[in-house]
Write a protein that holds these residues in place. Structure first.
Motif, PDB file in Angstrom:
ATOM      1  N   LEU A  86       0.849  -1.192   0.000  1.00 55.66           N
ATOM      2  CA  LEU A  86       0.000   0.000   0.000  1.00 55.66           C
ATOM      3  C   LEU A  86       0.882   1.239   0.000  1.00 55.66           C
ATOM      4  CD1 LEU A  86      -2.657  -1.112   2.650  1.00 55.66           C
ATOM      5  CD2 LEU A  86      -2.428  -1.770   0.243  1.00 55.66           C
ATOM      6  N   GLN A  87       0.917   1.916  -1.129  1.00 56.33           N
ATOM      7  CA  GLN A  87       1.815   3.055  -1.290  1.00 56.33           C
ATOM      8  C   GLN A  87       1.267   4.308  -0.633  1.00 56.33           C
ATOM      9  OE1 GLN A  87       1.282   5.072  -5.349  1.00 56.33           O
ATOM     10  NE2 GLN A  87       1.039   2.924  -5.885  1.00 56.33           N
ATOM     11  N   GLY A  88       2.118   5.320  -0.578  1.00 59.66           N
ATOM     12  CA  GLY A  88       1.742   6.577   0.040  1.00 59.66           C
ATOM     13  C   GLY A  88       1.110   7.554  -0.941  1.00 59.66           C
ATOM     14  N   ARG A  89       0.818   8.751  -0.437  1.00 62.78           N
ATOM     15  CA  ARG A  89       0.212   9.783  -1.274  1.00 62.78           C
ATOM     16  C   ARG A  89       1.200  10.231  -2.342  1.00 62.78           C
ATOM     17  NH1 ARG A  89      -0.962  14.743  -2.862  1.00 62.78           N
ATOM     18  NH2 ARG A  89       1.095  15.472  -2.246  1.00 62.78           N
ATOM     19  N   ALA A  90       0.685  10.469  -3.530  1.00 61.68           N
ATOM     20  CA  ALA A  90       1.461  10.988  -4.666  1.00 61.68           C
ATOM     21  C   ALA A  90       2.444   9.971  -5.221  1.00 61.68           C
ATOM     22  CB  ALA A  90       2.189  12.282  -4.299  1.00 61.68           C
ATOM     23  N   GLU A  91       2.313   8.697  -4.856  1.00 63.73           N
ATOM     24  CA  GLU A  91       3.230   7.682  -5.345  1.00 63.73           C
ATOM     25  C   GLU A  91       2.618   6.888  -6.495  1.00 63.73           C
ATOM     26  OE1 GLU A  91       5.923   7.008  -1.382  1.00 63.73           O
ATOM     27  OE2 GLU A  91       4.435   5.483  -1.841  1.00 63.73           O
TER      28      GLU A  91
END
Length: 303
Positions: free
Chosen positions: A36-41
């Protein structure tokens, strides 16, 4: 992308119709890691991470959250990250795990979640996601607000949303991606210049992957969700959380507070590490991956 090419790259529709990009790297049958990636990734960033996990025997499934990467974005302001409520991301996660090839992967389910993904992942655990274990990297259980009280920022954002400004960028925000406007010196992500250059090259090659600052509505939703997570009863899932000693994006206080309330959790703090532990210097990465490997061997033994 750096690392191995995924075995599957496809599109799925979330329950509300949003189109999402999903990828799957197949491993050796040990289990499935939901990354689960972060914001803007975007998923390209995590090729090296997938390579490490598949070498351990895990398959790895990842997606671009709504509003970022190559998933559906707001047509009027595609470079400003926006959601009205954080529960929308749970719809995305459900679509990822229900994708037929992902759902067919054998073995236990494990979560590896970074930053905003850590916020989404913790909510999923609280809602009963059957994960055998979770690894959180700089989880967004609170946001560094530069000294302004969360309650004041949230109230101000609520007023802006009430007047129809929720989709506008936060004050002082820009649609230009952080990587394109911030040089390596002074960046808050990593102290490794090669990793920073790799990320910058990915966005330069495919500008559609980039994303600017969040919207006022996103910020309000994030503050509501992180406050709720800090107040909620914590899951009994085995958890390893990694926090950099030089963290300035998420709130170290919130990470320590939530981790201390988790019944079956470990917190590893890495002196000198910035926000992106997975792309830090080789020495810091080695410490992080040694801890992750040891943790996963204990909670999901090979074979």
């Amino acid at each position: 992308m750096a690392g191995p090419a995924p075995d599957l790259c496809t599109w799925v529709r979330a329950a509300d119709g949003v189109r999402l990009r999903v990828v799957l790297w197949r491993g050796g049958g040990r289990g499935l890691v939901a990354l689960l990636q972060g914001r803007a990734e975007f998923v390209e960033k995590y090729g090296p991470t997938a390579q490490r996990l598949t070498a351990m025997g895990f398959s790895v499934a990842a997606l671009d959250w709504r509003g970022q990467g190559l998933s559906d974005r707001n047509r009027r302001r595609p470079m400003i990250g926006h959601v009205r409520r954080f529960l929308d991301y749970q719809t995305d996660l459900a679509a990822l795990l229900a994708q037929p090839a992902v759902a067919a992967e054998p073995g236990p389910r494990v979560m590896l979640a970074h930053s905003m993904g850590g916020c989404i992942g913790l909510r999923a655990l609280l809602q009963g996601l059957p994960a055998a274990a979770a690894v959180f990297s700089a989880p967004m259980w609170g946001i560094r607000m530069g000294g302004a009280p969360d309650a004041l920022v949230r109230a101000t954002a609520a007023v802006c949303c009430r007047f129809g400004l929720g989709r506008m960028a936060i004050p002082g925000g820009t649609p230009r991606p952080y990587l394109m406007s911030q040089g390596f010196e002074g960046n808050v992500l990593t102290s490794d210049p090669e990793e920073y250059t790799r990320l910058l090259a990915q966005v330069a090659k495919v500008p559609e992957l980039g994303l600017g600052d969040p919207s006022i509505g996103w910020l309000r939703a994030a503050l509501i969700e992180t406050a709720a997570l800090r107040a909620a009863p914590q899951p009994e899932t085995p958890i390893l959380t990694i926090l950099g000693g030089a963290e300035v994006v998420v709130s170290p206080w919130a990470v320590r507070t939530v981790s201390a309330r988790q019944k079956n959790a470990e917190l590893l703090e890495l002196p000198g590490a910035r926000h992106e532990v997975m792309i830090e210097t080789p020495a810091l990465q080695a410490r992080a991956w040694a801890a992750i490997g040891d943790f996963l061997d204990r909670v999901t033994p090979p074979g």
